[in-house]
Design an enzyme around this catalytic site. Structure first.
Site, mmCIF file in Angstrom:
data_model
loop_
_atom_site.group_PDB
_atom_site.id
_atom_site.type_symbol
_atom_site.label_atom_id
_atom_site.label_comp_id
_atom_site.label_asym_id
_atom_site.label_seq_id
_atom_site.Cartn_x
_atom_site.Cartn_y
_atom_site.Cartn_z
ATOM 1 N N SER A 1 -0.907 -5.205 -2.313
ATOM 2 C CA SER A 1 -0.125 -4.003 -2.559
ATOM 3 C C SER A 1 0.723 -4.152 -3.827
ATOM 4 C CB SER A 1 0.735 -3.679 -1.331
ATOM 5 O OG SER A 1 1.330 -2.412 -1.438
ATOM 6 N N GLU B 1 -7.578 4.187 2.557
ATOM 7 C CA GLU B 1 -6.213 4.025 2.042
ATOM 8 C C GLU B 1 -5.945 4.881 0.812
ATOM 9 O OE1 GLU B 1 -4.897 0.622 -0.319
ATOM 10 O OE2 GLU B 1 -6.603 -0.420 0.548
ATOM 11 N N HIS C 1 -4.407 0.421 4.327
ATOM 12 C CA HIS C 1 -3.690 -0.368 3.340
ATOM 13 C C HIS C 1 -3.336 -1.764 3.880
ATOM 14 C CE1 HIS C 1 -1.336 -0.886 -0.270
ATOM 15 N NE2 HIS C 1 -0.266 -1.218 0.426
#
Length: 298
Positions: A146, A237, A267
């Protein structure tokens, strides 16, 4: 395909995750994250040690029998505003065992108190400290999820531009690569990452800087000369297209880049270690990174 019991359990936790992101003040959330991390137990005989890299706090994970001169530098996610969590520690421990490598997890400074470039500078400091300690660049790999995927890409560009030796390879798990755009979840079914929260994370980190700065949004940077990349993202995602763009830009610049999109995944699903899809992804990442490090058997 039938969902596993572990996947059903993970999905059951999504309402709590969205509530935390949308409604819990950052100081309270980070207190909870830090407290939970202290109580985390690691499997497989992996030990942990709190260390500093020229003043940057880190956690070193050491699997049994690992060499001291082979290191994975792991840059955790959390929207640049949440700290290193127990789930990140467990993910790092898994990679440490699979790679038979030490893992240095960087507990970098967080926005909004410390916006760009604080986190990136901390990651660069930790990497350079490994070099100073005698770890060859060819035996260092980098991975991040991320926001940590963003920092991974920005770190590679920063090191290249400033003349540092580059790591052997890097892996990005659901990276965010463009902070200059508003996110629209219309075309996605991501249950983990609310667009409203993403806007807060981006504003907190960018904090008045140009969001098209390549070290903030790597999609606007130069991609030539970077080491081999592996990018994993989930089909559902909201950051899926960031992963696709990263792979396309890297390949266009002549960089070895492999992209894997996992069906039905969201995610950073890899932190749910009981899921077969998480194990498959992390095993693939470990194999990729290990294959690019110097051969230590000869």
């Amino acid at each position: 395909m039938t969902n596993s019991a572990a996947e059903r359990m993970a999905r059951a936790g999504f309402p709590f995750a969205r509530f935390m992101q949308n409604h819990v003040p950052l100081p309270a959330a980070n207190w909870f994250i830090n407290h939970s991390r202290k109580l985390t137990r690691l499997d497989g005989g992996v030990t942990r040690e709190t260390v500093t890299a020229d003043g940057v706090p880190c956690i070193r994970l050491v699997p049994p029998g690992s060499p001291t001169d082979r290191v994975l530098l792991y840059l955790h996610g959390g929207g640049f505003v949440f700290g290193l969590s127990m789930l990140h520690l467990q993910t790092g421990a898994w990679l440490a065992r699979k790679m038979e490598s030490q893992v240095l997890m960087v507990d970098y400074r967080l926005a909004p108190q410390h916006p760009f470039p604080a986190a990136l500078d901390d990651c660069a400091t930790a990497y350079r400290r490994l070099l100073q300690q005698g770890v060859p660049a060819g035996d260092i790999t980098v991975a991040g999820d991320s926001a940590g995927g963003n920092l991974t890409l920005a770190l590679l560009m920063k090191l290249r531009d400033e003349g540092d030796p580059l790591p052997a390879a890097a892996a990005c798990l659901s990276p965010v690569a463009d902070l200059s755009v508003a996110r629209d979840q219309t075309d996605y079914r991501d249950p983990m990452l609310p667009p409203k929260a993403m806007e807060l994370y981006s504003r907190s980190y960018v904090a008045g800087h140009d969001p098209r700065d390549p070290l903030i949004s790597p999609v606007f940077g130069r991609w030539d000369g970077l080491p081999p990349l592996l990018i994993h993202a989930g089909e559902d995602e909201i950051l899926r297209e960031d992963a696709v763009r990263v792979a396309e830009l890297a390949r266009a610049a002549g960089v070895e880049a492999r992209l894997e999109i996992y069906p039905r995944m969201w995610h950073v699903w890899q932190i749910n270690l009981g899921m077969p899809e998480a194990v498959h992804s992390l095993d693939d990442i470990a194999q990729f990174l290990r294959a690019h490090q110097h051969d230590r058997t000869g």
